[in-house]
Motif scaffolding. Structure first.
Motif, mmCIF file in Angstrom:
data_model
loop_
_atom_site.group_PDB
_atom_site.id
_atom_site.type_symbol
_atom_site.label_atom_id
_atom_site.label_comp_id
_atom_site.label_asym_id
_atom_site.label_seq_id
_atom_site.Cartn_x
_atom_site.Cartn_y
_atom_site.Cartn_z
ATOM 1 N N LYS A 23 0.700 -1.189 -0.049
ATOM 2 C CA LYS A 23 -0.035 -0.148 0.043
ATOM 3 C C LYS A 23 1.047 1.269 0.017
ATOM 4 C CE LYS A 23 -4.044 -1.539 -0.275
ATOM 5 N NZ LYS A 23 -4.934 -0.938 -1.404
ATOM 6 N N PHE A 24 1.965 1.195 0.712
ATOM 7 C CA PHE A 24 2.897 2.517 0.642
ATOM 8 C C PHE A 24 3.683 2.590 -0.416
ATOM 9 C CE2 PHE A 24 1.366 2.837 5.056
ATOM 10 C CZ PHE A 24 1.686 4.064 5.464
ATOM 11 N N ALA A 25 3.694 1.707 -1.335
ATOM 12 C CA ALA A 25 4.354 1.758 -2.814
ATOM 13 C C ALA A 25 3.920 2.758 -3.510
ATOM 14 C CB ALA A 25 4.189 0.574 -3.653
ATOM 15 N N ARG A 26 2.205 3.022 -3.291
ATOM 16 C CA ARG A 26 1.410 3.895 -3.753
ATOM 17 C C ARG A 26 1.863 5.418 -3.443
ATOM 18 N NH1 ARG A 26 -4.605 3.883 -3.054
ATOM 19 N NH2 ARG A 26 -4.061 4.743 -1.371
ATOM 20 N N VAL A 27 2.071 5.537 -2.274
ATOM 21 C CA VAL A 27 2.402 6.750 -1.398
ATOM 22 C C VAL A 27 3.867 7.141 -1.988
ATOM 23 C CG1 VAL A 27 2.842 7.656 0.812
ATOM 24 C CG2 VAL A 27 0.779 6.456 0.394
ATOM 25 N N ASN A 28 4.668 6.316 -2.118
ATOM 26 C CA ASN A 28 6.379 6.499 -2.477
ATOM 27 C C ASN A 28 6.217 7.174 -3.835
ATOM 28 O OD1 ASN A 28 9.065 6.462 -2.141
ATOM 29 N ND2 ASN A 28 9.025 4.533 -2.929
ATOM 30 N N ARG A 29 5.261 6.802 -4.834
ATOM 31 C CA ARG A 29 5.481 7.522 -6.154
ATOM 32 C C ARG A 29 5.521 8.907 -6.243
ATOM 33 N NH1 ARG A 29 -0.514 5.920 -7.685
ATOM 34 N NH2 ARG A 29 -1.489 7.634 -6.843
ATOM 35 N N HIS A 30 4.995 9.525 -4.990
ATOM 36 C CA HIS A 30 5.098 11.175 -4.996
ATOM 37 C C HIS A 30 6.306 11.533 -4.838
ATOM 38 C CE1 HIS A 30 0.652 11.189 -5.234
ATOM 39 N NE2 HIS A 30 0.580 10.621 -4.193
ATOM 40 N N TYR A 31 7.326 10.963 -4.309
ATOM 41 C CA TYR A 31 8.287 11.550 -3.917
ATOM 42 C C TYR A 31 9.727 10.578 -4.641
ATOM 43 C CZ TYR A 31 6.324 14.785 -0.878
ATOM 44 O OH TYR A 31 5.622 16.005 -0.467
ATOM 45 N N ASP A 32 10.614 11.333 -5.339
ATOM 46 C CA ASP A 32 11.774 10.691 -5.970
ATOM 47 C C ASP A 32 12.942 10.590 -4.770
ATOM 48 O OD1 ASP A 32 10.243 10.622 -8.220
ATOM 49 O OD2 ASP A 32 11.342 12.539 -8.748
ATOM 50 N N ALA A 78 -3.577 4.461 3.828
ATOM 51 C CA ALA A 78 -2.764 4.715 2.556
ATOM 52 C C ALA A 78 -3.355 5.962 1.853
ATOM 53 C CB ALA A 78 -2.790 3.510 1.876
ATOM 54 N N ASP A 79 -4.831 5.810 2.014
ATOM 55 C CA ASP A 79 -5.607 6.893 1.058
ATOM 56 C C ASP A 79 -5.322 8.243 1.340
ATOM 57 O OD1 ASP A 79 -6.493 5.141 -0.621
ATOM 58 O OD2 ASP A 79 -8.688 4.662 0.542
ATOM 59 N N LYS A 80 -5.601 8.304 2.875
ATOM 60 C CA LYS A 80 -5.383 9.728 3.699
ATOM 61 C C LYS A 80 -3.940 10.295 3.268
ATOM 62 C CE LYS A 80 -8.585 9.262 7.550
ATOM 63 N NZ LYS A 80 -8.569 9.359 8.803
ATOM 64 N N LEU A 81 -3.110 9.382 3.264
ATOM 65 C CA LEU A 81 -1.682 9.808 3.207
ATOM 66 C C LEU A 81 -1.264 10.019 1.769
ATOM 67 C CD1 LEU A 81 0.678 7.448 5.401
ATOM 68 C CD2 LEU A 81 0.579 9.874 5.516
ATOM 69 N N ASP A 82 -1.943 9.417 0.844
ATOM 70 C CA ASP A 82 -1.729 9.648 -0.601
ATOM 71 C C ASP A 82 -2.484 11.193 -0.717
ATOM 72 O OD1 ASP A 82 -1.127 8.930 -3.220
ATOM 73 O OD2 ASP A 82 -3.401 8.547 -3.739
ATOM 74 N N ARG A 83 -3.467 11.371 -0.172
ATOM 75 C CA ARG A 83 -3.942 12.735 -0.435
ATOM 76 C C ARG A 83 -3.138 13.917 0.236
ATOM 77 N NH1 ARG A 83 -8.711 10.152 1.165
ATOM 78 N NH2 ARG A 83 -8.682 11.301 3.050
ATOM 79 N N LEU A 84 -2.910 13.371 1.578
ATOM 80 C CA LEU A 84 -2.075 14.545 2.467
ATOM 81 C C LEU A 84 -0.575 14.881 1.431
ATOM 82 C CD1 LEU A 84 -2.452 13.491 6.070
ATOM 83 C CD2 LEU A 84 -3.392 15.741 4.722
ATOM 84 N N LEU A 85 -0.053 13.792 1.217
ATOM 85 C CA LEU A 85 1.359 14.033 0.474
ATOM 86 C C LEU A 85 1.240 14.580 -0.783
ATOM 87 C CD1 LEU A 85 3.176 10.786 1.401
ATOM 88 C CD2 LEU A 85 3.665 13.108 2.093
ATOM 89 N N LEU A 86 0.124 14.337 -1.698
ATOM 90 C CA LEU A 86 -0.152 15.208 -3.088
ATOM 91 C C LEU A 86 -0.317 16.645 -2.613
ATOM 92 C CD1 LEU A 86 -0.505 14.594 -5.996
ATOM 93 C CD2 LEU A 86 -2.628 14.345 -5.492
ATOM 94 N N GLN A 88 0.787 18.431 -0.264
ATOM 95 C CA GLN A 88 1.972 18.970 0.272
ATOM 96 C C GLN A 88 2.986 18.960 -0.913
ATOM 97 O OE1 GLN A 88 2.958 20.210 3.076
ATOM 98 N NE2 GLN A 88 4.944 20.758 2.153
ATOM 99 N N LYS A 89 2.779 18.262 -1.928
ATOM 100 C CA LYS A 89 3.648 18.302 -3.181
ATOM 101 C C LYS A 89 3.308 19.566 -3.995
ATOM 102 C CE LYS A 89 5.379 15.587 -7.031
ATOM 103 N NZ LYS A 89 5.425 14.319 -7.559
ATOM 104 N N GLU A 90 1.949 19.688 -4.072
ATOM 105 C CA GLU A 90 1.389 20.770 -4.628
ATOM 106 C C GLU A 90 1.724 22.299 -4.236
ATOM 107 O OE1 GLU A 90 -2.624 20.075 -5.259
ATOM 108 O OE2 GLU A 90 -2.505 18.502 -6.699
ATOM 109 N N LYS A 91 1.674 22.076 -2.859
ATOM 110 C CA LYS A 91 2.239 23.513 -2.256
ATOM 111 C C LYS A 91 3.667 23.796 -2.279
ATOM 112 C CE LYS A 91 -1.115 23.339 1.829
ATOM 113 N NZ LYS A 91 -0.960 23.417 3.360
ATOM 114 N N MET A 92 4.487 22.835 -2.488
ATOM 115 C CA MET A 92 5.756 23.210 -2.721
ATOM 116 C C MET A 92 6.182 23.597 -4.013
ATOM 117 S SD MET A 92 7.356 19.928 -0.751
ATOM 118 C CE MET A 92 8.836 19.856 -1.429
ATOM 119 N N THR A 93 5.097 23.341 -5.006
ATOM 120 C CA THR A 93 5.610 23.872 -6.532
ATOM 121 C C THR A 93 5.383 25.064 -6.565
ATOM 122 O OG1 THR A 93 3.720 22.832 -7.250
ATOM 123 C CG2 THR A 93 5.595 21.363 -7.428
#
Length: 108
Positions: A23-32, A78-86, A88-93
Motif C-alpha cells: 500500500k505504501f508503494a503507491r504513496v512512495n510514487r509522489h517523492y523521488d 494509505a488513502d489519507k497519506l496519498d491525499r496529504l502528500l499530494l 503537500q507536493k502541490e504546495k511546494m511547487t
C-alpha cells in the motif's frame, strides 16, 4: 522509502507487513527523494488503528485511520497519506511562475 512497521499490543505478522509495504508503494510514487515512514498498528477494544508519520524534506505528515478490520484501516491510512502528500507536493511547487511569464508575453 524506508518503512518502519511496529505493533502496539499486537504482533505484526509477515502478511500485515507485506500489505503495508504494498500500500505504501503507491504513496512512495509522489517523492523521488528519500522519505521515511513510521507505521504503528494497534488494537483498541473492537477498533483496529493504523497510524503513520512520514518525514519528507522540510515537512512531516501524520495520519491515522480506524476501522473494524486491520486491512481496512491500512487501506484508509494509505488513502489519507496519498491525499496529504499530494497536497503537500502541490504546495511546494510554484504555480505562479508560468502564469506571470504568459501574462507578460500577452501584454507586450
Amino acid at each position: 522509502m524506508r518503512i518502519d512497521i511496529s505493533g502496539h499490543q499486537m504482533d505484526v505478522t509477515p502478511a500485515l507487513r507485506d500489505y503495508v509495504n504494498d500500500k505504501f508503494a503507491r504513496v512512495n510514487r509522489h517523492y523521488d527523494h528519500h522519505a521515511e515512514a513510521r507505521v504503528i498498528l494497534s488494537v483498541d477494544k473492537l477498533d483496529q488503528r493504523a497510524e503513520a508519520t512520514v518525514g519528507t524534506a522540510g515537512k512531516t505528515v501524520h495520519a491515522d485511520a480506524v476501522a473494524p478490520d486491520m486491512y481496512a484501516a491500512i487501506d484508509l491510512l494509505a488513502d489519507k497519506l496519498d491525499r496529504l502528500l499530494l497536497k503537500q507536493k502541490e504546495k511546494m511547487t510554484d504555480h505562479h511562475r508560468g502564469e506571470s511569464a504568459a501574462r507578460s508575453d500577452s501584454f507586450g
